[in-house]
Design a protein around this motif. Structure first.
Motif, PDB file in Angstrom:
ATOM      1  N   LYS A 156       0.829  -1.216   0.000  1.00  0.00           N
ATOM      2  CA  LYS A 156       0.000   0.000   0.000  1.00  0.00           C
ATOM      3  C   LYS A 156       0.859   1.260   0.000  1.00  0.00           C
ATOM      4  CE  LYS A 156      -4.102  -2.054   2.010  1.00  0.00           C
ATOM      5  NZ  LYS A 156      -4.767  -2.442   3.266  1.00  0.00           N
ATOM      6  N   ASN A 157       2.098   1.133   0.430  1.00  0.00           N
ATOM      7  CA  ASN A 157       3.064   2.244   0.428  1.00  0.00           C
ATOM      8  C   ASN A 157       4.383   1.688  -0.103  1.00  0.00           C
ATOM      9  OD1 ASN A 157       1.424   4.270   2.232  1.00  0.00           O
ATOM     10  ND2 ASN A 157       1.397   2.338   3.351  1.00  0.00           N
ATOM     11  N   PRO A 158       4.439   1.460  -1.430  1.00  0.00           N
ATOM     12  CA  PRO A 158       5.533   0.624  -1.956  1.00  0.00           C
ATOM     13  C   PRO A 158       6.936   1.204  -1.835  1.00  0.00           C
ATOM     14  CG  PRO A 158       4.138   1.437  -3.737  1.00  0.00           C
ATOM     15  CD  PRO A 158       3.475   1.853  -2.457  1.00  0.00           C
ATOM     16  N   TYR A 159       7.064   2.439  -1.374  1.00  0.00           N
ATOM     17  CA  TYR A 159       8.399   2.986  -1.134  1.00  0.00           C
ATOM     18  C   TYR A 159       8.933   2.496   0.211  1.00  0.00           C
ATOM     19  CZ  TYR A 159       5.145   6.161   1.078  1.00  0.00           C
ATOM     20  OH  TYR A 159       4.097   6.654   1.816  1.00  0.00           O
ATOM     21  N   LEU A 160       8.055   1.935   1.054  1.00  0.00           N
ATOM     22  CA  LEU A 160       8.457   1.519   2.400  1.00  0.00           C
ATOM     23  C   LEU A 160       8.843   0.047   2.468  1.00  0.00           C
ATOM     24  CD1 LEU A 160       5.666   3.184   4.599  1.00  0.00           C
ATOM     25  CD2 LEU A 160       7.960   4.068   4.093  1.00  0.00           C
ATOM     26  N   ILE A 161       9.966  -0.226   3.114  1.00  0.00           N
ATOM     27  CA  ILE A 161      10.348  -1.594   3.459  1.00  0.00           C
ATOM     28  C   ILE A 161      10.276  -1.704   4.984  1.00  0.00           C
ATOM     29  CG2 ILE A 161      12.120  -3.375   3.301  1.00  0.00           C
ATOM     30  CD1 ILE A 161      13.144  -2.129   0.768  1.00  0.00           C
ATOM     31  N   CYS A 162       9.570  -2.724   5.455  1.00  0.00           N
ATOM     32  CA  CYS A 162       9.223  -2.795   6.880  1.00  0.00           C
ATOM     33  C   CYS A 162       9.531  -4.172   7.463  1.00  0.00           C
ATOM     34  CB  CYS A 162       7.721  -2.540   7.051  1.00  0.00           C
ATOM     35  SG  CYS A 162       7.110  -1.102   6.161  1.00  0.00           S
ATOM     36  N   PRO A 163       9.777  -4.224   8.789  1.00  0.00           N
ATOM     37  CA  PRO A 163       9.951  -5.512   9.452  1.00  0.00           C
ATOM     38  C   PRO A 163       8.646  -6.313   9.397  1.00  0.00           C
ATOM     39  CG  PRO A 163      10.685  -3.696  10.854  1.00  0.00           C
ATOM     40  CD  PRO A 163       9.918  -3.091   9.722  1.00  0.00           C
ATOM     41  N   ALA A 164       8.757  -7.592   9.052  1.00  0.00           N
ATOM     42  CA  ALA A 164       7.565  -8.409   8.861  1.00  0.00           C
ATOM     43  C   ALA A 164       7.814  -9.822   9.364  1.00  0.00           C
ATOM     44  CB  ALA A 164       7.181  -8.422   7.382  1.00  0.00           C
ATOM     45  N   THR A 165       6.715 -10.566   9.485  1.00  0.00           N
ATOM     46  CA  THR A 165       6.760 -11.946   9.977  1.00  0.00           C
ATOM     47  C   THR A 165       5.917 -12.810   9.051  1.00  0.00           C
ATOM     48  OG1 THR A 165       6.812 -11.028  12.225  1.00  0.00           O
ATOM     49  CG2 THR A 165       6.340 -13.378  12.045  1.00  0.00           C
ATOM     50  N   ILE A 166       6.373 -14.039   8.802  1.00  0.00           N
ATOM     51  CA  ILE A 166       5.554 -14.986   8.039  1.00  0.00           C
ATOM     52  C   ILE A 166       4.392 -15.421   8.927  1.00  0.00           C
ATOM     53  CG2 ILE A 166       5.493 -17.234   6.870  1.00  0.00           C
ATOM     54  CD1 ILE A 166       7.249 -15.212   5.393  1.00  0.00           C
ATOM     55  N   GLY A 167       3.172 -15.096   8.502  1.00  0.00           N
ATOM     56  CA  GLY A 167       1.991 -15.385   9.315  1.00  0.00           C
ATOM     57  C   GLY A 167       1.348 -16.713   8.957  1.00  0.00           C
ATOM     58  N   ASP A 168       1.589 -17.182   7.739  1.00  0.00           N
ATOM     59  CA  ASP A 168       0.968 -18.433   7.284  1.00  0.00           C
ATOM     60  C   ASP A 168       1.704 -18.893   6.025  1.00  0.00           C
ATOM     61  OD1 ASP A 168      -0.766 -20.555   7.234  1.00  0.00           O
ATOM     62  OD2 ASP A 168      -2.604 -19.361   7.039  1.00  0.00           O
ATOM     63  N   VAL A 169       1.633 -20.174   5.767  1.00  0.00           N
ATOM     64  CA  VAL A 169       2.256 -20.747   4.566  1.00  0.00           C
ATOM     65  C   VAL A 169       1.249 -21.728   3.972  1.00  0.00           C
ATOM     66  CG1 VAL A 169       4.195 -22.112   3.678  1.00  0.00           C
ATOM     67  CG2 VAL A 169       4.565 -20.582   5.620  1.00  0.00           C
ATOM     68  N   LYS A 170       0.944 -21.554   2.684  1.00  0.00           N
ATOM     69  CA  LYS A 170       0.012 -22.487   2.011  1.00  0.00           C
ATOM     70  C   LYS A 170       0.533 -22.780   0.619  1.00  0.00           C
ATOM     71  CE  LYS A 170      -4.537 -22.213   4.104  1.00  0.00           C
ATOM     72  NZ  LYS A 170      -4.859 -20.988   4.878  1.00  0.00           N
ATOM     73  N   GLY A 171       1.124 -23.943   0.424  1.00  0.00           N
ATOM     74  CA  GLY A 171       1.692 -24.289  -0.880  1.00  0.00           C
ATOM     75  C   GLY A 171       2.762 -23.299  -1.275  1.00  0.00           C
ATOM     76  N   ASP A 172       2.586 -22.646  -2.428  1.00  0.00           N
ATOM     77  CA  ASP A 172       3.553 -21.672  -2.928  1.00  0.00           C
ATOM     78  C   ASP A 172       3.342 -20.292  -2.324  1.00  0.00           C
ATOM     79  OD1 ASP A 172       4.793 -23.465  -4.495  1.00  0.00           O
ATOM     80  OD2 ASP A 172       4.228 -22.578  -6.413  1.00  0.00           O
ATOM     81  N   GLU A 173       2.292 -20.138  -1.520  1.00  0.00           N
ATOM     82  CA  GLU A 173       1.939 -18.806  -1.013  1.00  0.00           C
ATOM     83  C   GLU A 173       2.404 -18.625   0.432  1.00  0.00           C
ATOM     84  OE1 GLU A 173      -0.535 -16.406  -2.510  1.00  0.00           O
ATOM     85  OE2 GLU A 173      -0.242 -17.446  -4.422  1.00  0.00           O
ATOM     86  N   ILE A 174       2.763 -17.390   0.737  1.00  0.00           N
ATOM     87  CA  ILE A 174       3.100 -17.041   2.119  1.00  0.00           C
ATOM     88  C   ILE A 174       2.302 -15.798   2.512  1.00  0.00           C
ATOM     89  CG2 ILE A 174       5.393 -18.074   2.222  1.00  0.00           C
ATOM     90  CD1 ILE A 174       6.584 -15.377   1.462  1.00  0.00           C
ATOM     91  N   TYR A 175       1.991 -15.694   3.809  1.00  0.00           N
ATOM     92  CA  TYR A 175       1.253 -14.528   4.292  1.00  0.00           C
ATOM     93  C   TYR A 175       2.230 -13.613   5.005  1.00  0.00           C
ATOM     94  CZ  TYR A 175      -2.764 -11.865   5.921  1.00  0.00           C
ATOM     95  OH  TYR A 175      -3.692 -10.872   6.139  1.00  0.00           O
ATOM     96  N   ILE A 176       2.371 -12.390   4.465  1.00  0.00           N
ATOM     97  CA  ILE A 176       3.289 -11.400   5.021  1.00  0.00           C
ATOM     98  C   ILE A 176       2.514 -10.544   6.024  1.00  0.00           C
ATOM     99  CG2 ILE A 176       4.846  -9.469   4.491  1.00  0.00           C
ATOM    100  CD1 ILE A 176       5.688 -12.134   3.173  1.00  0.00           C
ATOM    101  N   THR A 177       2.951 -10.569   7.287  1.00  0.00           N
ATOM    102  CA  THR A 177       2.300  -9.731   8.303  1.00  0.00           C
ATOM    103  C   THR A 177       3.310  -8.691   8.781  1.00  0.00           C
ATOM    104  OG1 THR A 177       2.957 -11.091  10.198  1.00  0.00           O
ATOM    105  CG2 THR A 177       0.952 -11.732   9.055  1.00  0.00           C
ATOM    106  N   PHE A 178       2.847  -7.456   8.886  1.00  0.00           N
ATOM    107  CA  PHE A 178       3.739  -6.367   9.274  1.00  0.00           C
ATOM    108  C   PHE A 178       3.715  -6.158  10.777  1.00  0.00           C
ATOM    109  CE2 PHE A 178       3.227  -5.699   4.783  1.00  0.00           C
ATOM    110  CZ  PHE A 178       4.536  -5.433   4.412  1.00  0.00           C
ATOM    111  N   ASP A 179       4.884  -6.196  11.382  1.00  0.00           N
ATOM    112  CA  ASP A 179       4.997  -6.133  12.835  1.00  0.00           C
ATOM    113  C   ASP A 179       4.462  -4.804  13.368  1.00  0.00           C
ATOM    114  OD1 ASP A 179       6.461  -8.408  12.104  1.00  0.00           O
ATOM    115  OD2 ASP A 179       7.816  -8.199  13.814  1.00  0.00           O
ATOM    116  N   GLY A 180       3.523  -4.916  14.290  1.00  0.00           N
ATOM    117  CA  GLY A 180       3.014  -3.736  14.977  1.00  0.00           C
ATOM    118  C   GLY A 180       1.907  -2.977  14.252  1.00  0.00           C
ATOM    119  N   TRP A 181       1.372  -3.533  13.153  1.00  0.00           N
ATOM    120  CA  TRP A 181       0.359  -2.799  12.385  1.00  0.00           C
ATOM    121  C   TRP A 181      -1.020  -3.452  12.426  1.00  0.00           C
ATOM    122  CZ3 TRP A 181       0.924   2.077  10.884  1.00  0.00           C
ATOM    123  CH2 TRP A 181       2.222   2.585  10.809  1.00  0.00           C
TER     124      TRP A 181
END
Ligand code: MLZ
Length: 272
Positions: A156-181
């Motif tokens: 949503k703000n593609p100029y920003l790179i942020c600390p994140a955590t893998i929230g879920d994994v399903k086959g080839d897909e991963i869920y990117i969760t942003f810490d503290g948001w």
């Protein structure tokens, strides 16, 4: 700007691990960025991916370029890695027998495009072919595991790179969760997505890494602490403000993420 966020202490405080570099479709040593503002190149139009257009480099940040399509407005800038397959030297299209296209939202009459193209390219500084780096190969498998930390572009703000955590994994897909948001910026993507990077990427490239958000308490990884079941649902009393430089965001106590131990979705413990 990176001074106020330290991965080392954050990983300790959250008792979490980094996603290993083999997980990512990124060079282990980030590519050098030799591009300069004002240079032109060919870029795939992000809003119309069948078109290859002329783009001007508006900014250089870490291993990325901020690009604007010639003939477009200044509201649709986008960012590409120097080893993205979406960019190529001026002349590539022609060599392949293709035509450079006007961008989606070309502001003038389409009939003016051929002359616009000649004018925009005449006397321009073209980014040399040697500046473009080869896109790294796709890792053979999805090696990501829930709880691993990484650096990720906020779509949503593609100029920003942020600390994140893998929230879920399903086959080839991963869920990117942003810490503290609290989930508002989270997204699913392929494990070989170019918008995610190993911990330390921004430090190596000189790009700016955002600090975690302060909207929800920082959660502690449960993966490594599952043996200590009795404590799992209690918030940790330790206040990280003591162990880090004092700024307002660091005064919140760490609370363990109890979502997983209750087998409910993480959303329920992270109000937005
Ligand atoms: N201006 C926005 C930026 C949020 C960025 C979050 N990235 C995960 C805000 O402060 O809401």
């Amino acid at each position: 700007q990176n001074d106020d966020f330290q991965w080392t202490s954050y990983l300790q405080e959250t008792d979490s691990v980094c996603a290993p570099s083999e997980c990512f479709r990124q060079s282990e040593i980030p590519p050098s960025n030799d591009f300069k503002v004002g240079m032109k190149l060919e870029a795939r139009d992000p809003r119309n991916i069948s078109s290859v257009c002329v783009a001007t480099i508006i900014g250089v940040t870490g291993a990325r370029l901020r690009l604007r399509l010639d003939g477009s407005d200044n509201k649709n800038d986008f960012w590409r890695l120097v080893d993205s397959k979406d960019i190529q030297p001026i002349g590539t299209c022609e060599k392949q027998g293709d035509l450079l296209q006007p961008p989606l939202g070309y502001q003038m009459n389409t009939s003016s495009w051929p002359m616009f193209l000649i004018r925009t390219l005449s006397g321009c500084e073209m980014a040399p072919a040697t500046f473009f780096k080869k896109e790294p190969p796709v890792p053979p498998l999805n090696y990501f595991k829930v709880g691993m930390k990484l650096e990720a572009i906020d779509k949503k703000n593609p100029y920003l790179i942020c600390p994140a955590t893998i929230g879920d994994v399903k086959g080839d897909e991963i869920y990117i969760t942003f810490d503290g948001w609290g989930g508002v910026f989270d997204y699913w993507c392929k494990y070989y997505c170019r918008d995610i990077f190993p911990v330390g990427w921004c430090r190596l490239t000189g790009d700016v890494l955002q600090p975690p958000g302060t909207h929800v308490p920082i959660t502690k990884n449960i993966a490594k602490t599952q043996s200590s079941t009795s404590k799992e649902t209690e918030p940790i009393k330790k206040n990280i403000a003591k162990t880090q430089s004092s700024s307002s965001k660091e005064t919140q106590p760490i609370t363990k993420n109890i979502a997983k131990t209750q087998s409910t979705s993480s959303k329920e413990t992270q109000p937005i």
